[in-house]
Design a protein around this motif. Structure first.
Motif, PDB file in Angstrom:
ATOM      1  N   ASP A   1       0.825  -1.203   0.000  1.00 58.83           N
ATOM      2  CA  ASP A   1       0.000   0.000   0.000  1.00 58.83           C
ATOM      3  C   ASP A   1       0.862   1.257   0.000  1.00 58.83           C
ATOM      4  OD1 ASP A   1      -2.492  -1.148  -0.122  1.00 58.83           O
ATOM      5  OD2 ASP A   1      -2.750  -1.253   2.055  1.00 58.83           O
ATOM      6  N   VAL A   2       0.541   2.167  -0.918  1.00 57.83           N
ATOM      7  CA  VAL A   2       1.205   3.466  -0.945  1.00 57.83           C
ATOM      8  C   VAL A   2       0.765   4.308   0.239  1.00 57.83           C
ATOM      9  CG1 VAL A   2       1.480   5.597  -2.267  1.00 57.83           C
ATOM     10  CG2 VAL A   2       1.446   3.404  -3.466  1.00 57.83           C
ATOM     11  N   LEU A   3      -0.511   4.210   0.615  1.00 58.08           N
ATOM     12  CA  LEU A   3      -1.048   4.930   1.757  1.00 58.08           C
ATOM     13  C   LEU A   3      -1.070   4.020   2.982  1.00 58.08           C
ATOM     14  CD1 LEU A   3      -4.075   6.676   0.014  1.00 58.08           C
ATOM     15  CD2 LEU A   3      -1.770   7.589   0.369  1.00 58.08           C
ATOM     16  N   ASN A   4      -1.047   4.643   4.162  1.00 61.45           N
ATOM     17  CA  ASN A   4      -0.978   3.836   5.389  1.00 61.45           C
ATOM     18  C   ASN A   4      -2.342   3.600   6.025  1.00 61.45           C
ATOM     19  OD1 ASN A   4      -1.394   6.472   6.158  1.00 61.45           O
ATOM     20  ND2 ASN A   4       0.226   6.527   7.702  1.00 61.45           N
ATOM     21  N   MET A   5      -3.403   4.101   5.393  1.00 62.43           N
ATOM     22  CA  MET A   5      -4.750   3.900   5.905  1.00 62.43           C
ATOM     23  C   MET A   5      -5.627   3.279   4.827  1.00 62.43           C
ATOM     24  SD  MET A   5      -4.865   4.837   9.059  1.00 62.43           S
ATOM     25  CE  MET A   5      -3.873   5.756  10.239  1.00 62.43           C
ATOM     26  N   VAL A   6      -6.662   2.546   5.249  1.00 64.33           N
ATOM     27  CA  VAL A   6      -7.526   1.875   4.283  1.00 64.33           C
ATOM     28  C   VAL A   6      -8.951   1.808   4.832  1.00 64.33           C
ATOM     29  CG1 VAL A   6      -6.936  -0.397   5.224  1.00 64.33           C
ATOM     30  CG2 VAL A   6      -7.830  -0.218   2.894  1.00 64.33           C
ATOM     31  N   VAL A   7      -9.916   1.960   3.937  1.00 66.97           N
ATOM     32  CA  VAL A   7     -11.324   1.753   4.259  1.00 66.97           C
ATOM     33  C   VAL A   7     -11.700   0.350   3.821  1.00 66.97           C
ATOM     34  CG1 VAL A   7     -13.689   2.460   3.739  1.00 66.97           C
ATOM     35  CG2 VAL A   7     -11.912   4.198   4.075  1.00 66.97           C
ATOM     36  N   GLU A   8     -12.165  -0.473   4.747  1.00 63.42           N
ATOM     37  CA  GLU A   8     -12.525  -1.847   4.444  1.00 63.42           C
ATOM     38  C   GLU A   8     -13.939  -1.924   3.869  1.00 63.42           C
ATOM     39  OE1 GLU A   8     -10.382  -4.128   4.595  1.00 63.42           O
ATOM     40  OE2 GLU A   8      -8.834  -3.423   5.979  1.00 63.42           O
ATOM     41  N   ASN A   9     -14.162  -2.933   3.033  1.00 62.01           N
ATOM     42  CA  ASN A   9     -15.486  -3.187   2.439  1.00 62.01           C
ATOM     43  C   ASN A   9     -16.106  -1.914   1.862  1.00 62.01           C
ATOM     44  OD1 ASN A   9     -15.373  -5.935   3.355  1.00 62.01           O
ATOM     45  ND2 ASN A   9     -15.977  -5.202   5.399  1.00 62.01           N
ATOM     46  N   PRO A  10     -15.433  -1.278   0.915  1.00 63.58           N
ATOM     47  CA  PRO A  10     -15.901   0.033   0.422  1.00 63.58           C
ATOM     48  C   PRO A  10     -17.264  -0.010  -0.248  1.00 63.58           C
ATOM     49  CG  PRO A  10     -14.200  -0.858  -1.022  1.00 63.58           C
ATOM     50  CD  PRO A  10     -14.224  -1.733   0.204  1.00 63.58           C
ATOM     51  N   GLU A  11     -17.641  -1.177  -0.821  1.00 67.45           N
ATOM     52  CA  GLU A  11     -18.924  -1.258  -1.532  1.00 67.45           C
ATOM     53  C   GLU A  11     -20.123  -0.998  -0.625  1.00 67.45           C
ATOM     54  OE1 GLU A  11     -16.490  -3.462  -1.758  1.00 67.45           O
ATOM     55  OE2 GLU A  11     -16.109  -3.993  -3.863  1.00 67.45           O
ATOM     56  N   GLN A  12     -19.951  -1.160   0.690  1.00 70.51           N
ATOM     57  CA  GLN A  12     -21.069  -0.907   1.598  1.00 70.51           C
ATOM     58  C   GLN A  12     -21.459   0.567   1.622  1.00 70.51           C
ATOM     59  OE1 GLN A  12     -20.182  -1.094   5.953  1.00 70.51           O
ATOM     60  NE2 GLN A  12     -18.056  -1.398   5.307  1.00 70.51           N
ATOM     61  N   TYR A  13     -20.576   1.432   1.105  1.00 72.80           N
ATOM     62  CA  TYR A  13     -20.849   2.864   1.113  1.00 72.80           C
ATOM     63  C   TYR A  13     -21.354   3.382  -0.235  1.00 72.80           C
ATOM     64  CZ  TYR A  13     -18.162   2.577   5.414  1.00 72.80           C
ATOM     65  OH  TYR A  13     -17.716   2.235   6.663  1.00 72.80           O
ATOM     66  N   GLY A  14     -21.508   2.487  -1.216  1.00 70.08           N
ATOM     67  CA  GLY A  14     -21.975   2.931  -2.520  1.00 70.08           C
ATOM     68  C   GLY A  14     -22.158   1.770  -3.468  1.00 70.08           C
ATOM     69  N   GLY A  15     -21.886   2.016  -4.745  1.00 72.39           N
ATOM     70  CA  GLY A  15     -22.057   0.986  -5.752  1.00 72.39           C
ATOM     71  C   GLY A  15     -20.792   0.197  -5.993  1.00 72.39           C
ATOM     72  N   ASP A  16     -20.820  -0.651  -7.023  1.00 69.49           N
ATOM     73  CA  ASP A  16     -19.642  -1.419  -7.419  1.00 69.49           C
ATOM     74  C   ASP A  16     -18.554  -0.482  -7.948  1.00 69.49           C
ATOM     75  OD1 ASP A  16     -20.920  -3.802  -6.791  1.00 69.49           O
ATOM     76  OD2 ASP A  16     -21.737  -4.043  -8.824  1.00 69.49           O
ATOM     77  N   PRO A  17     -17.285  -0.880  -7.810  1.00 69.78           N
ATOM     78  CA  PRO A  17     -16.202  -0.027  -8.291  1.00 69.78           C
ATOM     79  C   PRO A  17     -16.327   0.277  -9.782  1.00 69.78           C
ATOM     80  CG  PRO A  17     -15.342  -1.770  -6.881  1.00 69.78           C
ATOM     81  CD  PRO A  17     -16.779  -2.096  -7.125  1.00 69.78           C
ATOM     82  N   VAL A  18     -15.999   1.512 -10.143  1.00 68.78           N
ATOM     83  CA  VAL A  18     -16.029   1.985 -11.526  1.00 68.78           C
ATOM     84  C   VAL A  18     -14.608   2.256 -11.980  1.00 68.78           C
ATOM     85  CG1 VAL A  18     -16.740   3.876 -13.036  1.00 68.78           C
ATOM     86  CG2 VAL A  18     -18.329   2.988 -11.304  1.00 68.78           C
TER      87      VAL A  18
END
Length: 276
Positions: A188-205
């Motif tokens: 990971d380039v960044l040191n933080m991550v949001v898990e299960n991102p789809e729960q906050y919106g639609g499928d990745p685009v």
């Protein structure tokens, strides 16, 4: 002359203590000059809009050659391909680019007539470099208030799923500041991550763009990218634009360059053009 490397990057603890207004600020523009009303509606509803033609073929070729030279110089100094940040205050070529009318016009249709460019960062994934950008919101990292920044992602190389284009989670910008955890993945380039991102919106685009094209997304939108396992490089320049009424801390006002209108409250330094 702004001393770019002296500008402080606050910790997450310091950011948490700031009286920031965090939340998506919808675009409101009854008479857009560059965007169609449905594109503004998409930005408000989905958190992004694309693609747009920023540079023609000759301009794209020239920018790619410029970046190739900068990248070679940074690597010679022992830096990596992700470390070329605040480029508009380092290079006259990028200071000029952030004012390009093909880019500034659509941005101002979203942010209004008083706009600054305060960030510019080359994100370059070399062939087979394996690095990934975890799912995140840009505003998590920034001492700005309110959260009213539009990020332009300008393709220097063609970007597609094969060479790890950026991806968006539609409608994730509508949830305010999303909880995040610390990443334990060395890729990971960044040191933080949001898990299960789809729960906050639609499928990745997929943000698939040809060189010279760009996308625009809200500072509240979840986005990220996979590792580049292809034989092709994938480089883009992110340009961060904010409404001039956005306030800053930790000296970040020094990053701002006025690209349209005025800064009536004097929130930004309006740094001069670099000499080289």
């Amino acid at each position: 002359m702004v001393k770019v490397d002296d500008i402080v990057t606050p910790t997450f603890e310091q950011l948490a203590e700031l009286p920031r207004e965090v939340g998506f600020v919808p675009a409101s523009n009854p008479s857009p000059k560059f965007l169609r009303p449905e594109q503004i509606e998409q930005y408000n509803d989905q958190g992004y809009v694309m693609p747009f033609y920023g540079l023609d073929e000759a301009e794209s070729k020239e920018l790619r050659a410029f970046f190739d030279g900068v990248l070679a110089a940074f690597i010679e100094l022992g830096r990596d391909s992700y470390s070329i940040s605040t480029a508009h205050l380092r290079f006259a070529r990028i200071w000029d680019l952030v004012k390009h009318p093909n880019i500034v016009g659509p941005v101002c249709d979203l942010l209004g007539e008083n706009v600054v460019a305060w960030g510019s960062h080359f994100f370059c994934k070399m062939p087979h470099d394996g690095k990934q950008v975890a799912w995140h919101q840009d505003s998590t990292y920034w001492p700005l208030s309110p959260t009213k920044t539009v990020t332009v992602w300008l393709a220097i190389d063609d970007a597609d799923p094969e060479n790890a284009n950026m991806r968006f989670i539609p409608r994730s910008h509508l949830h305010g500041l999303i909880d995040y955890g610390k990443s334990e993945d060395d890729r990971d380039v960044l040191n933080m991550v949001v898990e299960n991102p789809e729960q906050y919106g639609g499928d990745p685009v997929d943000v698939s763009l040809k060189a010279g094209q760009f996308s625009m997304h809200s500072d509240q939108l979840l986005h990220g990218s996979e590792g580049n396992d292809s034989d092709r490089r994938r480089c883009g320049l992110t340009i961060r634009y904010a409404a001039a009424d956005v306030k800053t801390w930790y000296g970040w006002d020094q990053k701002g360059v006025l690209v349209r209108g005025s800064d009536p409250d004097g929130n930004w330094l309006n740094a001069p053009r670099p000499t080289h």
